[in-house]
Motif scaffolding. Structure first.
Motif, PDB file in Angstrom:
ATOM      1  N   TRP A  11       0.882  -1.045   0.071  1.00  0.00           N
ATOM      2  CA  TRP A  11      -0.117   0.056  -0.136  1.00  0.00           C
ATOM      3  C   TRP A  11       0.749   1.266   0.004  1.00  0.00           C
ATOM      4  CZ3 TRP A  11      -0.240   3.759   3.705  1.00  0.00           C
ATOM      5  CH2 TRP A  11       0.482   3.664   4.844  1.00  0.00           C
ATOM      6  N   GLU A  12       2.076   1.072   0.312  1.00  0.00           N
ATOM      7  CA  GLU A  12       2.890   2.381   0.371  1.00  0.00           C
ATOM      8  C   GLU A  12       3.190   2.946  -1.012  1.00  0.00           C
ATOM      9  OE1 GLU A  12       6.886   2.241   2.125  1.00  0.00           O
ATOM     10  OE2 GLU A  12       5.917   1.850   4.181  1.00  0.00           O
ATOM     11  N   PRO A  13       2.925   4.201  -1.457  1.00  0.00           N
ATOM     12  CA  PRO A  13       2.896   5.009  -2.577  1.00  0.00           C
ATOM     13  C   PRO A  13       4.407   4.927  -3.022  1.00  0.00           C
ATOM     14  CG  PRO A  13       1.460   6.322  -1.091  1.00  0.00           C
ATOM     15  CD  PRO A  13       2.062   5.080  -0.115  1.00  0.00           C
ATOM     16  N   GLY A  14       4.446   4.384  -4.130  1.00  0.00           N
ATOM     17  CA  GLY A  14       6.209   4.535  -4.487  1.00  0.00           C
ATOM     18  C   GLY A  14       6.984   3.797  -4.006  1.00  0.00           C
ATOM     19  N   ALA A  15       6.424   2.657  -2.875  1.00  0.00           N
ATOM     20  CA  ALA A  15       7.448   2.001  -2.322  1.00  0.00           C
ATOM     21  C   ALA A  15       8.358   1.171  -3.350  1.00  0.00           C
ATOM     22  CB  ALA A  15       6.662   1.090  -1.371  1.00  0.00           C
ATOM     23  N   VAL A  64      14.854   8.407  -3.051  1.00  0.00           N
ATOM     24  CA  VAL A  64      14.451   9.028  -1.872  1.00  0.00           C
ATOM     25  C   VAL A  64      13.189   8.355  -1.183  1.00  0.00           C
ATOM     26  CG1 VAL A  64      14.114  10.919  -0.355  1.00  0.00           C
ATOM     27  CG2 VAL A  64      16.118  10.953  -2.484  1.00  0.00           C
ATOM     28  N   ARG A  65      13.187   8.075  -0.042  1.00  0.00           N
ATOM     29  CA  ARG A  65      12.058   7.826   0.698  1.00  0.00           C
ATOM     30  C   ARG A  65      11.937   8.622   1.996  1.00  0.00           C
ATOM     31  NH1 ARG A  65      11.406   1.898   2.241  1.00  0.00           N
ATOM     32  NH2 ARG A  65       9.147   2.391   2.403  1.00  0.00           N
ATOM     33  N   ARG A  66      11.083   9.485   2.218  1.00  0.00           N
ATOM     34  CA  ARG A  66      10.996  10.389   3.432  1.00  0.00           C
ATOM     35  C   ARG A  66      10.739   9.562   4.731  1.00  0.00           C
ATOM     36  NH1 ARG A  66      14.284  14.204   1.369  1.00  0.00           N
ATOM     37  NH2 ARG A  66      13.541  15.160  -0.613  1.00  0.00           N
ATOM     38  N   GLY A  67      11.345   9.846   5.474  1.00  0.00           N
ATOM     39  CA  GLY A  67      10.966   9.344   7.082  1.00  0.00           C
ATOM     40  C   GLY A  67       9.654   9.361   7.469  1.00  0.00           C
ATOM     41  N   ALA A  68       9.171  10.520   6.959  1.00  0.00           N
ATOM     42  CA  ALA A  68       7.713  10.794   7.386  1.00  0.00           C
ATOM     43  C   ALA A  68       6.841  10.352   6.659  1.00  0.00           C
ATOM     44  CB  ALA A  68       7.704  12.626   7.208  1.00  0.00           C
ATOM     45  N   ASP A  69       7.002   9.603   5.458  1.00  0.00           N
ATOM     46  CA  ASP A  69       6.177   8.848   4.425  1.00  0.00           C
ATOM     47  C   ASP A  69       6.422   7.302   4.890  1.00  0.00           C
ATOM     48  OD1 ASP A  69       5.455  11.088   3.364  1.00  0.00           O
ATOM     49  OD2 ASP A  69       7.231  10.816   1.789  1.00  0.00           O
ATOM     50  N   ARG A 104       7.853  -0.441  14.571  1.00  0.00           N
ATOM     51  CA  ARG A 104       8.790  -1.126  13.670  1.00  0.00           C
ATOM     52  C   ARG A 104       8.729  -0.119  12.311  1.00  0.00           C
ATOM     53  NH1 ARG A 104       8.473  -3.479   9.062  1.00  0.00           N
ATOM     54  NH2 ARG A 104       9.939  -5.044   8.415  1.00  0.00           N
ATOM     55  N   ARG A 105       9.855   0.365  11.760  1.00  0.00           N
ATOM     56  CA  ARG A 105       9.811   0.992  10.534  1.00  0.00           C
ATOM     57  C   ARG A 105      10.388   0.286   9.474  1.00  0.00           C
ATOM     58  NH1 ARG A 105      12.276   5.820   8.127  1.00  0.00           N
ATOM     59  NH2 ARG A 105      13.645   5.460   9.977  1.00  0.00           N
ATOM     60  N   GLN A 106       9.851   0.132   8.233  1.00  0.00           N
ATOM     61  CA  GLN A 106      10.623  -0.501   7.073  1.00  0.00           C
ATOM     62  C   GLN A 106      11.276   0.612   6.528  1.00  0.00           C
ATOM     63  OE1 GLN A 106      10.647  -3.474   6.638  1.00  0.00           O
ATOM     64  NE2 GLN A 106      11.737  -3.914   4.737  1.00  0.00           N
ATOM     65  N   ILE A 107      12.719   0.450   6.476  1.00  0.00           N
ATOM     66  CA  ILE A 107      13.443   1.370   5.653  1.00  0.00           C
ATOM     67  C   ILE A 107      13.647   1.072   4.254  1.00  0.00           C
ATOM     68  CG2 ILE A 107      16.045   2.212   5.904  1.00  0.00           C
ATOM     69  CD1 ILE A 107      14.412   2.563   8.484  1.00  0.00           C
TER      70      ILE A 107
END
Length: 200
Positions: free
Chosen positions: A82-86, A91-96, A109-112
Motif C-alpha cells: 500500500w505504500e505509494p511509490g514503495a 528517496v523515501r522520506r522518513g515522514a512517509d 517497527r519502521r521498514q527502511i
C-alpha cells in the motif's frame, strides 16, 4: 472490545490482514490448518484477517513461522502493498514511512527498504521493559544481523544471552528460539537487516 474499531482505521493493519489471508490462501490452508501450524487460535486468525484485531509481535512471529517467512518479510510484504511509490528507487522520506506498533508491548517497527530492494532493513524501537519472543521457525531461510543504535538490548539467541550496547552487532546463525528484551528504563533502538538464504 474497544480495540476492534481502532485497527480498522489503520491502513497498515488492513494490509497485514490482507497479507495473512493471502499467504494462507496461497498454501490452500483453512483457518484450522494455519492455527495448527502456528499455535494461534482460529478465532484470533479470523479476527486478524478481517482487520478487527491488530496482531501482537508474538502472534506475527508465530504466523510468519508457519508461513516460513520472517516477521520482517511478512510486514514488508504488507507494507509494500500500500505504500505509494514503495517499489520505485530513490528517496523515501522518513515522514512517509509506515510505522507498525505492537499493541501488546508498544514495540514500533519502521521498514527502511522498499519491497524490491534485495535486503530487508527495519528500524525497531523497543520500549523499556518490553520482551518479544519469536519461535525458531521465524528465522528459517534468512540470514539476519541485529545492530543496536541506541540504548541496550538483551538478546537471547537460543540458550545464549548477549548484552548488546549501542554500536554492537550480532549476526545470527542457524534458526533458534530468540527473545528481544529491553531490561532497562529507557527505549532501545536497533536495526535488523536480513536477506533470504534459501527459498522455502
Amino acid at each position: 472490545m474497544s480495540n476492534i474499531v481502532e485497527p480498522l482505521a489503520d491502513p497498515l493493519v488492513r494490509q497485514i490482514a490482507a497479507r495473512v489471508r493471502t499467504e494462507r490462501e496461497r498454501r490452500r490452508w483453512t483457518l484450522a490448518q494455519l492455527a495448527d501450524a502456528s499455535g494461534v487460535s482460529s478465532a484470533m486468525i479470523s479476527r486478524i484477517e478481517r482487520g478487527e484485531s491488530s496482531p501482537t509481535a508474538v502472534v506475527l512471529g508465530k504466523l510468519s513461522a508457519a508461513f516460513q517467512l520472517s516477521v520482517a518479510s511478512l510486514l514488508a510484504l504488507a507494507e509494500g502493498a500500500w505504500e505509494p511509490g514503495a517499489d520505485v528507487p530513490g528517496v523515501r522520506r522518513g515522514a512517509d514511512a509506515a510505522e507498525w506498533r505492537d499493541p501488546g508491548t508498544g514495540y514500533r517497527r519502521r521498514q527502511i527498504t522498499g519491497p524490491r530492494f534485495p535486503a530487508e532493513i527495519a528500524e525497531i524501537r523497543l520500549p523499556a521493559g518490553a520482551r518479544v519472543p519469536y519461535p525458531a521457525a521465524a528465522f528459517a531461510f534468512v540470514r539476519q544481523l541485529v545492530w543496536v543504535l541506541d540504548g541496550r538490548l538483551t538478546f537471547h539467541d537460543g540458550d545464549t544471552v548477549h548484552e548488546l550496547e549501542a554500536g554492537d552487532t550480532v549476526e545470527l546463525g542457524a534458526p533458534a528460539e530468540r527473545v528481544f528484551a529491553n531490561t532497562t528504563g529507557s527505549e532501545c533502538r536497533y536495526a535488523v537487516a536480513l536477506t533470504r538464504d534459501t527459498q522455502p
